[in-house]
Structure formats: structure tokens, C-alpha cells
Motif scaffolding. Structure first.
Motif: not given
Length: 588
Positions: A10-13, A53-63, A67-73
Motif C-alpha cells: 500500500v505504501g508503494w501504491i 533486494g526484497a528487504y529493500g523493497v519491503l523496508g522502503t514500502g513500510i517507510l 509517512r503517508d499515515v503520518w501526513r493523514r492525507p
């Protein structure tokens, strides 16, 4: 961990959606994100860094998610994203404990296990039976459990999420009227029940059909300019990675985009440039997988025959072999009589009705007619490729009986159905006419007319198959006594090979014989699996193996090969080659 992974997706989407900022492209981002992740994992695997690479994709997506949750868009959820997440929760609740049940699930499961335990793509020593299978589906599985443990239930869940991502395109396309959104949601699940065959087709066939359908729908309804169409790059990359036939679907998708672009009057040079880029992406991924297979010297379970033009002429002149004539006869019988051929005819007439209904709307009618003509000709091309494969490449048993033929048809019919839904949704959005609404309701209503003969998506038991349950004592014995990575020959007399395939899956990463599991005299004329190897011939094979499991012997087996065994009362034997001759020593 499943919901953490889902949150990363969802973070990436949300990242792609907010970065682009164009609301008209909202239907694109869910399948775009999932397929981009699969393509990225493949590239990481190619360079030997799959797990980092999978950890990189997963970790970046979580961040990105945090970030999106913090901004409350505002407007966080689109209808498609809500559908995608609700589907993900539902399928996890229903199938998180599901187990592989049928032959094909164990075949694909071996690939997923091998990738998980190696944290990389196949190698020559992999336990995989069909090393020519591309790994796209299995990489999607891998992303959901690479941080924890291998899970059959999450394999099904990951496959369904790709399926749901495809249908989320239609949910986001639908006019924001509740009854329409509910109807499209119902259609998504009815397609899985009515056009699929339970969990077996979910693993690959439903996935590739939905990805192909989503790409067609996006090209038809969402991506209006040549520049926009370049967003389809992950679709072009991943289709050949889901299944080899994906390269044929890429060609049909290429033709559809070209025809739609020409009908819409898009600038030809820009359209040609976009299509050249897209086909280059598909070719690069397809070539790279072929190059990888050559490097690992894959054993082909389906030998690729060198077919000459004279061979094709001979078949169509009535001079083919008995096997080839039987395939042609079976093809004639099943081509128009199969369930999915009937489905295609229904959708054909439906699309024709839509064209007639909109005959006074010139531009729209031409656009609908263009996609309709392309998909009809594509169906002929798609079936022609399968006819060629059955005729010259499949083993006799599968070729004559057209094994899996309906599953292969379902891939295309699912995509065609999605396009029909997109056409009606497009008309509903711009033309509020009762005939269009009736057309839409009719399209939804015809879905459940197909009865699923053997596996129902919702009611299927999620427990082990009876054969798998019976084999568990043997599996536990083998796991205790056989070191991982060993080569094991499994015997099950007068079997169709299901027990052997289950053992191959359970013992992975050990390598199990991929054929000749029944030796001696066939039980009857229908027993095409038993091979009458002589004792010296079997000894020659056994020199490449470390252990033999005699799962189900019979008197004929012991009469022919009993002299190789030091004790015929046991199940597990070690292959002793020290004396120059083969001797099978009982282990327990």
C-alpha cells in the motif's frame, strides 16, 4: 508479517499515485505496483541479491506507508484500493492454512520452495522438476514469506492478490454508484468461481489471465496517450515471467495497443516509439530468462522438437503419425465444444451487441470494434500456438487427451471478460441509457452458468489431500534419514505419479526422479506410466542417485529387481556403488 507486507505494498501504491498526481490514472497503480515488485525481484535474483533486494523493497514500502499515515492525507482510499485490501483480508482469513492439493500445485510449490530456501533463482542442482518454467508467480509468493517461513497458504494468498489487483482496475473505472461497484465486485469473485477451477488455476492461470486483462483494460479505457501507455512496461515485463505463453499475450497486447492508438488518431511516431519501448522490455525479460535456463542446463521434461515446415504440411495433408492424427481429431472435437469455447462465443455476441447498441456514436463504436476485432483474431492466434505445442511438443498422453486445454483457454477468456466489463463501464459512465444497464446486468448474470466440476473456490477443503495424508509417515522417515540435497528415486507401482510428485515436493531441496516411478509390466492398456526397464538399465540410472524409496511395490517389481536389494521388507534404501555394481542397502 503478512499485514506488514500488505502495508508495504500500500505504501508503494500510494507513493506512485501521489507522485504522479493524475486522478485519471488511479486504476493503474495497484497492478502496476505488484508487477513492478515482481519485475524488481527477478532483476535482484538475476544479479544474485534476491533477499537483500526484497528487504529493500519491503523496508522502503513500510517507510512510505508510515509517512503517508503520518501526513493523514485526504481521499486515501480509492474504491479499487478498498476492494484490493478487503480481498486480501478475506483470502488470508480463508486460506492462510490451506495446503497444496493437486498435481500442479505441488509442481509449482517445488519452485517456490527452491527459491525460498536458496533466496535466489534456480541453479543446475535445484530440485525443480520443470526448470523451463519461468519464476514470476513464485517470486510473487516469495515476497510474502521471505522474512519468515515457507507457507502454502501465503502462496495462494499472494496469487489471489495479483488476481484482485487486476480486477481493482475495473472497480476504479466504475462510476461511483453503489450498485455498479457492488456488481463489479461480485463479478470478480464470480469469475474466480465460474471461469477458474479452484485453487489449482489460481496459482498461475488466473494470475496471467487477470494481468493480461488488466493491461488490455488500461490500454482501452485509461491510458489515453502514447506517453501514458509506457506505464504498461511492468505488464510487458512480467507476462513472460508468469508463463512462457505470456510472450504470445504480449504480442496480442502490442497489437491491441497499436490498433486502439490508430483508431483514436494518436501521433504515429510517438505511438511507435512507446510500443518499441514496451516490446523491448518484454523481449529483454524473455531473453534473460532463456539465457538463464541455458546457463543452468535445464532438463526439459517436455523435449522441444525441431519442427520443419514439411512436418506441418504433412499433418495437414493427412499424412501425420497416429499420434498427430489423434491430436488433430481431439482438437476438432474439443475446440468448439469445450466450456471455454462456449464462453468465448457468449462474449463474442455480447461485444457485437454493444457495437450495435452504440452504432450511432462513431468514435466510441470504432474503438470498441477495434478491441473486439483484435481480441477475436488474437484468440485464433492464441489457440493456434497451443495447437502447435500439443501437436509437436507435448508428450503423447497429454497431447492426445488435450490435458489442461481448458485451463489454457481460461487465461484468455478471463481477459476477454474483463474487457467486456470495461466496455460496459465506459458506456455507463458516459451514456445513461437503460439498454446499457441491461447489457451490464446480463454480462454479470451469465458468469455463474458454468459449474465447476471438481474444485470450488469457496467450499474447497483446505486440508491435505488423502494421498498426502497417507504419505506423511514415509515423508517423516525420509526427512530423518536422507540428507538435504540428496538424489532420491521414488517408486510407486501402477500410479499416475501424484504420490511421486508429493514426495518430490515434501523432500525438496533433495532431487527426486522426475519420471519413471513405476517399473515393470503395465497394469492394463490404460497404464501409460509404467516403464519396462531391464535390471541393467535401471542400474545405469541409479548410478546418479543416493537413495531409493520403495513406496508401493508389487510382485512384478520384486521379481524383476529384487536381486538389487539386501532386504525386501524395508522402504528406504541407500544406493551402494562401492563394489562397482549397484547394491541397495536397507536404511530402516
Amino acid at each position: 508479517m503478512y499485514f506488514v507486507t500488505l502495508g508495504a505494498i500500500v505504501g508503494w501504491i500510494r507513493f506512485f499515485r501521489t507522485t504522479n498526481g493524475r486522478r485519471e490514472l488511479d486504476p493503474l497503480w495497484i497492478p502496476f505496483t505488484l508487477l513492478s515488485i515482481v519485475a524488481a525481484l527477478y532483476v535482484f535474483g538475476w544479479f544474485g541479491v534476491l533477499k537483500p533486494g526484497a528487504y529493500g523493497v519491503l523496508g522502503t514500502g513500510i517507510l512510505l506507508f508510515l509517512r503517508d499515515v503520518w501526513r493523514r492525507p485526504e481521499n486515501y482510499f480509492t474504491p479499487g484500493l478498498a476492494f484490493f485490501l478487503c480481498s486480501g483480508v478475506f483470502i488470508w482469513l480463508r486460506y492462510r492454512h490451506a495446503e497444496f492439493y493437486s498435481w500442479d500445485e505441488f509442481v509449482w510449490g517445488i519452485v517456490s520452495k527452491d527459491i525460498f530456501f536458496r533466496h535466489g533463482l534456480y541453479v543446475k542442482e535445484s530440485a525443480i522438476v520443470f526448470k523451463d518454467y519461468p519464476p514470476g508467480t513464485n517470486l510473487a509468493h516469495y515476497f510474502f514469506y521471505f522474512t519468515d517461513k515457507f507457507s502454502e497458504g501465503l502462496s495462494f494468498t499472494a496469487a489471489f492478490l495479483v488476481f484482485a489487483a487486476g480486477f481493482s482496475v475495473l472497480i476504479d473505472l466504475a462510476p461511483r454508484r453503489l450498485w455498479i461497484l457492488a456488481a463489479v465486485t461480485a463479478a470478480a469473485f464470480l469469475v474466480k468461481i465460474g471461469l477458474g477451477e479452484g485453487l489449482q488455476t489460481l496459482m498461475v492461470d488466473d494470475m496471467i489471465g487477470c494481468v493480461f486483462g488488466a493491461a488490455l483494460v488500461l490500454a482501452f479505457s485509461v491510458l489515453k496517450t502514447p506517453r501514458d501507455k509506457m506505464w504498461l512496461a511492468p505488464f510487458f515485463a512480467v507476462l513472460p515471467l508468469l508463463k512462457t505463453i505470456g510472450i504470445v499475450l504480449v504480442a496480442i497486447l502490442f497489437a491491441a495497443i497499436a490498433v486502439i492508438g490508430l483508431v483514436e488518431g494518436q501521433p504515429r511516431k510517438r505511438l511507435a516509439g512507446a510500443l518499441l519501448l514496451l516490446i523491448s522490455v518484454a523481449a529483454a525479460f524473455h531473453w534473460s530468462w532463456g539465457h538463464w535456463k541455458a546457463n543452468i542446463e535445464a532438463v526439459q521434461t517436455v523435449p522441444y522438437a525441431k519442427v520443419k515446415w514439411q512436418d506441418i504440411q504433412r499433418v495437414f495433408m493427412g499424412e501425420g503419425s497416429a499420434r498427430e492424427q489423434a491430436v488433430v481429431a481431439g482438437w476438432k472435437t474439443n475446440l468448439w465444444g469445450s466450456e471455454f469455447a462456449k464462453w468465448f462465443r457468449r462474449l463474442f455476441w455480447f461485444m457485437l451487441a454493444a457495437i450495435i447498441l452504440m452504432r450511432k456514436h462513431g468514435a466510441e463504436t470504432r474503438k470498441i470494434g477495434a478491441i473486439f476485432l483484435t481480441l477475436t483474431l488474437g484468440w485464433i492466434f492464441y489457440l493456434g500456438v497451443h495447437f502447435f505445442v500439443y501437436l509437436f511438443m507435448f508428450p503423447p498422453y497429454e497431447a492426445v487427451r488435450l490435458i489442461s486445454f481448458e485451463r489454457y483457454q481460461s487465461q484468455y477468456v478471463i481477459a476477454f471478460y474483463m474487457v467486456c466489463l470495461a466496455v460496459v463501464l465506459d458506456l455507463l459512465a458516459h451514456h445513461r441509457k437503460k439498454p446499457i444497464a441491461l447489457l451490464f446486468i446480463a454480462l454479470i448474470a451469465i458468469v455463474p452458468l458454468k459449474s465447476v466440476p471438481q474444485t470450488d473456490f469457496f467450499s474447497m477443503d483446505v486440508k491435505s489431500s488423502p494421498e498426502r495424508q497417507q504419505l506423511q509417515p514415509l515423508v517423516r522417515l525420509a526427512e530423518r534419514r536422507i540428507p538435504p540435497g540428496s538424489h532420491v528415486w521414488v517408486i510407486f507401482q501402477h500410479s499416475n505419479g501424484l504420490e511421486k510428485m508429493i514426495m518430490a515436493y515434501e523432500l525438496a531441496p533433495s532431487m527426486v526422479n522426475f519420471e519413471i516411478w513405476s517399473l515393470g509390466t503395465p497394469a492394463d492398456a490404460a497404464d501409460v506410466w509404467t516403464v519396462g526397464l531391464t535390471r541393467p538399465e535401471w542400474e545405469k540410472y541409479l548410478r546418479a542417485y543416493d537413495y531409493v524409496i520403495v513406496g508401493r511395490p508389487n510382485a512384478d517389481f520384486w521379481a524383476r529387481y529384487g536381486g538389487l536389494f539386501d532386504d525386501q521388507s524395508k522402504i528406504l534404501y541407500r544406493v551402494d556403488k562401492t563394489a562397482g555394481n549397484i547394491q541397495l542397502i536397507a536404511v530402516e
